[in-house]
Scaffold this active site. Structure first.
Site, PDB file in Angstrom:
ATOM      1  CD  GLU A  21     -51.736  15.640  33.799  1.00  0.00           C
ATOM      2  OE1 GLU A  21     -51.208  15.068  32.591  1.00  0.00           O
ATOM      3  OE2 GLU A  21     -53.193  16.152  33.403  1.00  0.00           O
ATOM      4  CD  GLU A  66     -49.552  19.840  33.089  1.00  0.00           C
ATOM      5  OE1 GLU A  66     -49.799  19.956  31.372  1.00  0.00           O
ATOM      6  OE2 GLU A  66     -49.386  18.975  33.351  1.00  0.00           O
TER       7      GLU A  66
END
Length: 475
Positions: free
Chosen positions: A291, A189
């Site tokens: 995710e 991320e």
């Protein structure tokens, strides 16, 4: 055994050319700890510093040795495999491998911890994706990058980037040729306000990895929390999968309580997914959803109508899985690979979770309820309404003081002023203070009690989220 996996068009394939769909989960708060997963406030480094001060070195080392040992065992792997899952994503914090005072000397203990999980997975024929989840300075503005501030300093200092390139070269050299390594996920991320610095890092780290390991797949997260490929290179990297994270607001407290799977809601899920994989469609490369997953309500946390709320959130999950089942960017209706967040926690999201009857909740239960009431964690925040009124006044002040056009200059501006207030005041400042209260609960515990505390995370002592597991195993 399928041998080393590789990229072929929009697919991941084995050595025989057969498509392989990686289905699995992130292991949880193990080699990268996150506050909502195990219950501590704030950032991992601050959490461990507070525990060390409260417990002393001997008991600190003993507790974490047991914690790492119990968190993933053969029994976990057996259960994971029984759900028809075939790939474990292992998030790890750079601090297991290097010290802040010496970013280029590799510590063997990091490999010892990682090797243990990889070896157990290989024994049970489970692939592994290695995920660098926290880097020096932080690769994004949130708590899980373990920087303790709300800036992504990783992209401002070349020494931070160079040290992680060095680390990845060591990791790739260590695991080169290992057929159970599904690949390397160099940065979780990332959130680079200038975009080009992330791309430049990817170019350098890809080159370094390929110098020692030309064969394993690399999984590259999009910018802005794995959601934005808009400024990625026109020519994709070879043998590379491009990774998104696909959380939906429908899966969280508040918005998720009203989801019913209407055609409009399903279309919105599809729209958000399709936007994230536009780059993969254009370049004809594979997508991996690294995710996703709802946060579930809990009777132990005092949630009202928790069963009804969870049925709505399971519906979100099922509708997302239906998209992924035909979501291949080639448009041929084939499934994509995915990794749900996550395998193990204390009752928010995971496939397995610590029992409310465990030693963990006996020692920490009252604190965890206090922490929930204060709304310290971003993930699954559901604070006491009276506490929210305090922050509402602060947020109203910020909205009055800050002209909207200036907030738009803050990256990422789509998070909103309210999120920034929560991040700085709750998730960082108040959490830093509360971390000492959490650590104080470990004071005075003897070695047997610390062992029992760590053993709360052993598979034999866990609860399983059966509805979730049913949907995953039937995918």
């Amino acid at each position: 055994m399928a041998g080393l996996l590789k990229v072929q068009g929009t697919k991941i394939v084995d050595t025989q050319g057969y498509a392989v769909v990686l289905k699995g989960a992130g292991i949880g708060g193990h080699m990268n700890m996150e506050n909502f997963i195990t219950g501590y406030p704030g950032q991992e480094a601050e959490h461990k510093e507070a525990l060390l001060k409260a417990m002393g070195q001997e008991k600190f080392d003993y507790f974490f040795d047991k914690f790492y040992e119990y968190f993933w065992t053969d029994k976990d792997a057996e259960f994971f495999k029984s759900l028809n899952l075939n790939c474990l994503r292992i998030p790890f914090n750079y601090r297991h491998f290097v010290d802040d005072a010496d970013l280029f000397t590799i510590k063997p203990k990091g490999f010892a911890l990682l090797d243990r999980i990889v070896d157990i997975c290989a024994k049970h024929e489970i692939y592994v994706i290695l995920d660098l989840h926290a880097v020096p300075g932080g690769q994004n503005q949130d708590w899980h990058s373990d920087s303790g501030i709300h800036k992504a300093l990783f992209f401002q200092f070349s020494v931070f980037q160079d040290s992680m390139i060095h680390l990845w070269k060591e990791i790739a050299s260590h695991y080169a040729g290992n057929p159970w390594i599904a690949g390397y996920n160099p940065l979780n991320e990332p959130a680079d306000s200038k975009h080009h610095r992330l791309v430049e890092f990817y170019i350098k780290v890809e080159k370094a990895i390929r110098e020692v390991d030309p064969d394993h797949i690399i999984y590259l997260d999009a910018n802005t929390y794995a959601m934005d490929f808009s400024q990625f290179p026109a020519t994709p990297f070879p043998n590379t999968v491009y990774a998104i994270h696909d959380y939906s607001v429908y899966g969280f407290p508040g918005t998720g309580d009203h989801y019913s799977g209407t055609p409009e809601e399903k279309q919105n899920l599809l729209k958000l997914y399709s936007r994230k994989i536009e780059y993969m469609k254009q370049k004809k490369v594979p997508v991996w959803n690294g995710e996703f997953g709802p946060v579930y309500a809990s009777e132990a946390r005092g949630d009202i109508n928790y069963e009804k709320a969870n049925q709505r959130r399971y519906q979100v999950l099922k509708d997302q899985l239906a998209i992924y089942k035909t979501g291949d960017p080639s448009g041929d209706g084939a499934p994509i690979s995915w990794s749900i967040w996550l395998y193990k926690d204390i009752g928010y999201q995971a496939i397995t979770y610590v029992s409310p009857k465990s030693k963990w909740f006996q020692v920490l239960g009252d604190f965890l309820l206090k922490k929930q009431k204060l709304g310290l964690d971003k993930w699954g925040r559901d604070a006491d309404p009276e506490v929210e009124k305090i922050y509402d006044r602060v947020k109203a002040h910020f909205h009055e003081a800050i002209p909207q056009e200036f907030h738009k200059l803050v990256y990422p501006n789509n998070f909103g002023i309210d999120n920034y207030v929560d991040r700085v005041l709750r998730e960082m400042l108040l959490s830093q203070y509360m971390g000492y209260e959490f650590a104080d609960l470990f004071k005075g515990l003897d070695f047997a009690e610390l062992d029992e505390l760590a053993a709360s995370f052993k598979f034999e002592n866990l609860e399983t989220r059966d509805d979730l597991n049913k949907y995953l195993s039937e995918y």
